[in-house]
Design an enzyme around this catalytic site. Structure first.
Site, PDB file in Angstrom:
ATOM      1  N   ALA A   1      -3.939   3.893   0.011  1.00  0.00           N
ATOM      2  CA  ALA A   1      -4.540   4.624   1.395  1.00  0.00           C
ATOM      3  C   ALA A   1      -5.372   5.849   1.072  1.00  0.00           C
ATOM      4  CB  ALA A   1      -3.352   4.596   2.402  1.00  0.00           C
TER       5      ALA A   1
ATOM      6  N   VAL B   1       0.804  -1.322   0.048  1.00  0.00           N
ATOM      7  CA  VAL B   1       0.042  -0.095   0.055  1.00  0.00           C
ATOM      8  C   VAL B   1       1.003   1.271  -0.066  1.00  0.00           C
ATOM      9  CG1 VAL B   1      -2.024  -1.043   0.911  1.00  0.00           C
ATOM     10  CG2 VAL B   1      -0.314  -0.228   2.500  1.00  0.00           C
ATOM     11  N   CYS B   2       0.281   2.105  -0.577  1.00  0.00           N
ATOM     12  CA  CYS B   2       0.969   3.637  -0.800  1.00  0.00           C
ATOM     13  C   CYS B   2      -0.183   4.520  -0.808  1.00  0.00           C
ATOM     14  CB  CYS B   2       1.849   3.827  -1.906  1.00  0.00           C
ATOM     15  SG  CYS B   2       1.418   3.657  -3.646  1.00  0.00           S
ATOM     16  N   GLY B   3       0.048   5.744  -1.312  1.00  0.00           N
ATOM     17  CA  GLY B   3      -1.025   6.807  -1.221  1.00  0.00           C
ATOM     18  C   GLY B   3      -1.982   6.344  -2.247  1.00  0.00           C
TER      19      GLY B   3
END
Length: 153
Positions: free
Chosen positions: A108, A64-66
């Site tokens: 996220a 997960v990242c932005g």
């Protein structure tokens, strides 16, 4: 299953929540970082998860990242890895059933934690059945190998 879990700083809190949830589902979690909300670049985390999948140290990865885009691109650069960006349960199921994706990625800043948990659950509960999809996945693998043979290092 042994699940590799990683994030950048934008998704640290989601990663922490997903870690506990994946354990509740009965899986082992290997945390690849990041370890706080302090800024960190995501490519190295994604590369480590992808390499460890190829080395059979973990079974699947959740990154997960932005947005989920960067970690998908980075993980997908590791030969043999198919990373799927999914923000809904249908895509998560198809990532596994149609594409045998070893890595699930999410953003996220795109979805909330409760939906992310359902996406992860669906992905981890789905299995690759082979059939017509196996032929298509093999075409991807074959083309990747062809590109790698022609690449200059």
């Amino acid at each position: 299953m042994k699940i590799g879990l990683g994030s950048d700083h934008n998704a640290f809190e989601m990663k922490e929540s997903l870690s506990e949830y994946i354990k509740e589902l009965g899986h082992e979690v290997v945390d690849y970082g990041c370890k706080s909300c302090v800024e960190v670049d995501y490519p190295e985390v994604a590369f480590e998860v992808a390499v460890d999948i190829n080395d059979n140290k973990i079974d699947r990865g959740v990154l997960v990242c932005g947005t989920g885009i960067g970690v998908a691109i980075a993980a997908g650069k590791v030969p043999g890895i198919r990373a799927a960006l999914c923000h809904d349960t249908y895509s998560a199921e198809r990532a596994q059933k149609s594409n045998n994706a070893q890595v699930l990625t999410m953003g996220a800043k795109v979805i909330g934690i409760e939906l992310a948990k359902q996406v992860v659950k669906t992905y981890l509960e789905s299995e690759f059945p082979g059939g017509n999809s196996a032929r298509k996945v093999q075409q991807i693998i074959d083309k990747e190998q062809e590109f790698l043979k022609g690449a200059s290092v």
